[in-house]
Design an enzyme around this catalytic site. Structure first.
Site, mmCIF file in Angstrom:
data_model
loop_
_atom_site.group_PDB
_atom_site.id
_atom_site.type_symbol
_atom_site.label_atom_id
_atom_site.label_comp_id
_atom_site.label_asym_id
_atom_site.label_seq_id
_atom_site.Cartn_x
_atom_site.Cartn_y
_atom_site.Cartn_z
ATOM 1 N N ALA A 122 0.861 -1.173 0.000
ATOM 2 C CA ALA A 122 0.000 0.000 0.000
ATOM 3 C C ALA A 122 0.904 1.232 0.000
ATOM 4 O O ALA A 122 2.062 1.158 0.413
ATOM 5 C CB ALA A 122 -0.885 -0.023 1.232
ATOM 6 N N GLY A 154 0.694 -4.935 1.058
ATOM 7 C CA GLY A 154 -0.542 -4.963 0.280
ATOM 8 C C GLY A 154 -0.367 -5.594 -1.093
ATOM 9 O O GLY A 154 -1.328 -6.121 -1.669
ATOM 10 N N GLU A 156 -0.716 -9.161 -0.491
ATOM 11 C CA GLU A 156 -2.135 -9.389 -0.165
ATOM 12 C C GLU A 156 -3.000 -9.345 -1.420
ATOM 13 O O GLU A 156 -3.919 -10.147 -1.582
ATOM 14 C CB GLU A 156 -2.598 -8.344 0.851
ATOM 15 N N GLU A 202 5.065 -5.253 7.014
ATOM 16 C CA GLU A 202 4.352 -4.200 7.752
ATOM 17 C C GLU A 202 4.908 -3.984 9.155
ATOM 18 O O GLU A 202 4.934 -2.858 9.661
ATOM 19 C CB GLU A 202 2.851 -4.538 7.857
HETATM 20 C C1 HXC Z 1 5.081 4.401 -1.259
HETATM 21 C C2 HXC Z 1 6.960 3.434 -2.129
HETATM 22 C C3 HXC Z 1 6.593 2.177 -1.595
HETATM 23 C C4 HXC Z 1 5.370 2.099 -0.871
HETATM 24 C C5 HXC Z 1 8.473 1.942 -2.639
HETATM 25 N N1 HXC Z 1 8.135 3.243 -2.762
HETATM 26 N N2 HXC Z 1 7.563 1.275 -1.927
HETATM 27 N N3 HXC Z 1 6.215 4.519 -1.963
HETATM 28 N N4 HXC Z 1 4.652 3.238 -0.734
HETATM 29 N N5 HXC Z 1 4.924 0.961 -0.349
HETATM 30 C C6 HXC Z 1 8.872 4.289 -3.456
HETATM 31 C C7 HXC Z 1 10.106 4.735 -2.717
HETATM 32 O O1 HXC Z 1 9.771 5.677 -1.728
HETATM 33 C C8 HXC Z 1 10.934 5.331 -3.835
HETATM 34 O O2 HXC Z 1 10.428 6.608 -4.137
HETATM 35 C C9 HXC Z 1 10.613 4.432 -5.015
HETATM 36 O O3 HXC Z 1 9.369 3.777 -4.692
HETATM 37 C C10 HXC Z 1 11.650 3.363 -5.247
HETATM 38 O O4 HXC Z 1 11.826 2.675 -4.031
HETATM 39 P P1 HXC Z 1 13.267 2.453 -3.359
HETATM 40 O O5 HXC Z 1 13.016 2.187 -1.904
HETATM 41 O O6 HXC Z 1 14.195 3.567 -3.698
HETATM 42 O O7 HXC Z 1 13.741 1.142 -4.101
HETATM 43 P P2 HXC Z 1 14.721 0.015 -3.590
HETATM 44 O O8 HXC Z 1 15.898 0.607 -2.862
HETATM 45 O O9 HXC Z 1 14.988 -0.847 -4.778
HETATM 46 O O10 HXC Z 1 13.882 -0.817 -2.504
HETATM 47 C C11 HXC Z 1 12.791 -1.563 -2.897
HETATM 48 C C12 HXC Z 1 11.959 -1.950 -1.639
HETATM 49 C C13 HXC Z 1 11.608 -0.706 -0.839
HETATM 50 C C14 HXC Z 1 12.779 -2.926 -0.790
HETATM 51 C C15 HXC Z 1 10.705 -2.677 -2.154
HETATM 52 O O11 HXC Z 1 11.041 0.281 -1.727
HETATM 53 C C16 HXC Z 1 10.622 -0.919 0.263
HETATM 54 O O12 HXC Z 1 10.968 -1.469 1.316
HETATM 55 N N6 HXC Z 1 9.380 -0.473 0.094
HETATM 56 C C17 HXC Z 1 8.344 -0.530 1.092
HETATM 57 C C18 HXC Z 1 7.844 -1.927 1.245
HETATM 58 C C19 HXC Z 1 6.795 -2.005 2.314
HETATM 59 O O13 HXC Z 1 7.057 -1.731 3.505
HETATM 60 N N7 HXC Z 1 5.562 -2.395 1.957
HETATM 61 C C20 HXC Z 1 4.460 -2.528 2.882
HETATM 62 C C21 HXC Z 1 3.707 -1.244 2.916
HETATM 63 S S1 HXC Z 1 2.492 -1.257 4.171
HETATM 64 P P3 HXC Z 1 11.430 7.854 -4.396
HETATM 65 O O14 HXC Z 1 10.505 9.038 -4.546
HETATM 66 O O15 HXC Z 1 12.328 7.936 -3.182
HETATM 67 O O16 HXC Z 1 12.171 7.479 -5.645
HETATM 68 C C22 HXC Z 1 1.228 -2.110 3.474
HETATM 69 C C23 HXC Z 1 0.041 -2.250 4.357
HETATM 70 C C24 HXC Z 1 -1.100 -2.854 3.649
HETATM 71 O O17 HXC Z 1 1.261 -2.535 2.367
HETATM 72 C C25 HXC Z 1 -2.316 -2.592 4.464
HETATM 73 C C26 HXC Z 1 -3.560 -2.936 3.705
HETATM 74 C C27 HXC Z 1 -3.709 -2.318 2.407
#
Ligand code: HXC
Length: 258
Positions: free
Chosen positions: A65, A109, A112, A132
């Protein structure tokens, strides 16, 4: 309808939906999810479509998400706007078969969403996780429930509590994905699988999907009873008559999908 966060490609009878926010690894914001929900409703009504594939790009199915959107959320707003349930659940309501084709990350998400689909086909580059916990939250779109049913408590706890990712091999070994294919052919392979499904009677496909899904909702006895009643119902379709007649006449069936 025009969509800004997803792309639709027609390969009738297969519809291919690409999640399309590449700059943020397909982070699933409300706009994307409501477009996906609307499109699925549209495809459900479209008689030319008998199977649907959802995919991302080579780097990401979806990295979760959208965290920047969630940052502004508090309980009151999430409750009022029914965050998640309002536009995510359509994926599980779709009665046509939906395949998730995952390359790169399917996290939070994103994992999911893939699990809401009927089956996940993974590229060798796929990585799945529920990270998460690292954000101080927990999965909110069914992750703790669907992952546990798919891969069991031991691995679900491992993934949810550590927040680590598992690769495609581990995901297949654990029962999360049905098969692994080379990243380069993922979309073609998913379309081929959807095409194979779409060659069958849509009625029979929907009966099968409904019955398998029931396995996650009921006890064994109730589920078997549910299956038997659907089986009886299937005897009344035009396609059942055609399917059995075609077998006995040693020819291919001509489905009417009714
Ligand atoms: C918003 C996101 C994002 C996310 C990545 N980006 N994931 N933005 N929400 N979930 C953005 C980054 O901020 C970045 O933007 C760009 O995408 C590229 O990501 P990087 O982190 O620079 O890439 P990388 O170093 O290759 O790392 C990849 C990654 C990492 C390991 C997947 O992006 C990451 O850990 N993302 C978050 C994963 C996460 O925690 N997901 C769960 C979310 S909570 P910029 O502008 O800096 O270039 C969830 C709850 C669900 O899903 C609840 C119900 C719906």
């Amino acid at each position: 309808m025009t969509y800004n966060n997803i792309l639709l490609e027609r390969h009738d009878p297969v519809a291919l939906i690409r999640l399309n926010r590449p700059k943020v690894l397909n982070a699933l914001n409300s706009a994307l999810m409501s477009e996906l929900s609307d499109l699925l409703k549209e495809l459900e009504q479209d008689d030319e479509v008998r199977a649907i594939v959802i995919t991302g790009n080579e780097k990401a199915f979806a990295a979760g998400a959208d965290i920047s959107e969630m940052q502004a959320l508090d309980f009151s707003r999430a409750y009022r706007e029914q965050f998640i349930s309002s536009n995510w659940e359509q994926v599980t309501r779709c009665r046509k078969p939906v395949i998730a084709a995952v390359a790169g990350v399917a996290l939070g998400g994103g994992c999911e969403l893939a699990m809401m689909c009927d089956v996940i086909i993974a590229a060798d580059s796929a990585r799945f996780g529920q990270p998460e916990v690292k954000l101080g939250i927990l999965p909110g779109a069914g992750g703790t429930q669907r992952l546990t049913r798919a891969i069991g408590k031991a691995k679900a706890m491992d993934l949810c509590l550590t927040g680590r990712m598992m690769d495609a091999e581990e995901a297949e070994r654990s029962g999360l994905v049905c098969r692994i294919v080379p990243a380069a052919t993922l979309v073609d392979d998913a379309i081929a699988m959807a095409g194979e499904i779409a060659q069958n009677s849509l009625m029979a496909t929907m009966f099968n999907k409904e019955a398998v899904n029931q396995a996650f909702e009921t006890s064994l006895g109730t589920g078997v009873d549910y299956e038997r009643r659907l089986f009886w119902a299937s005897l009344d379709t035009e396609d059942r008559k055609e399917g059995m007649a075609a077998f006995l006449e040693k020819r291919s069936p001509r489905w009417k999908h009714r």
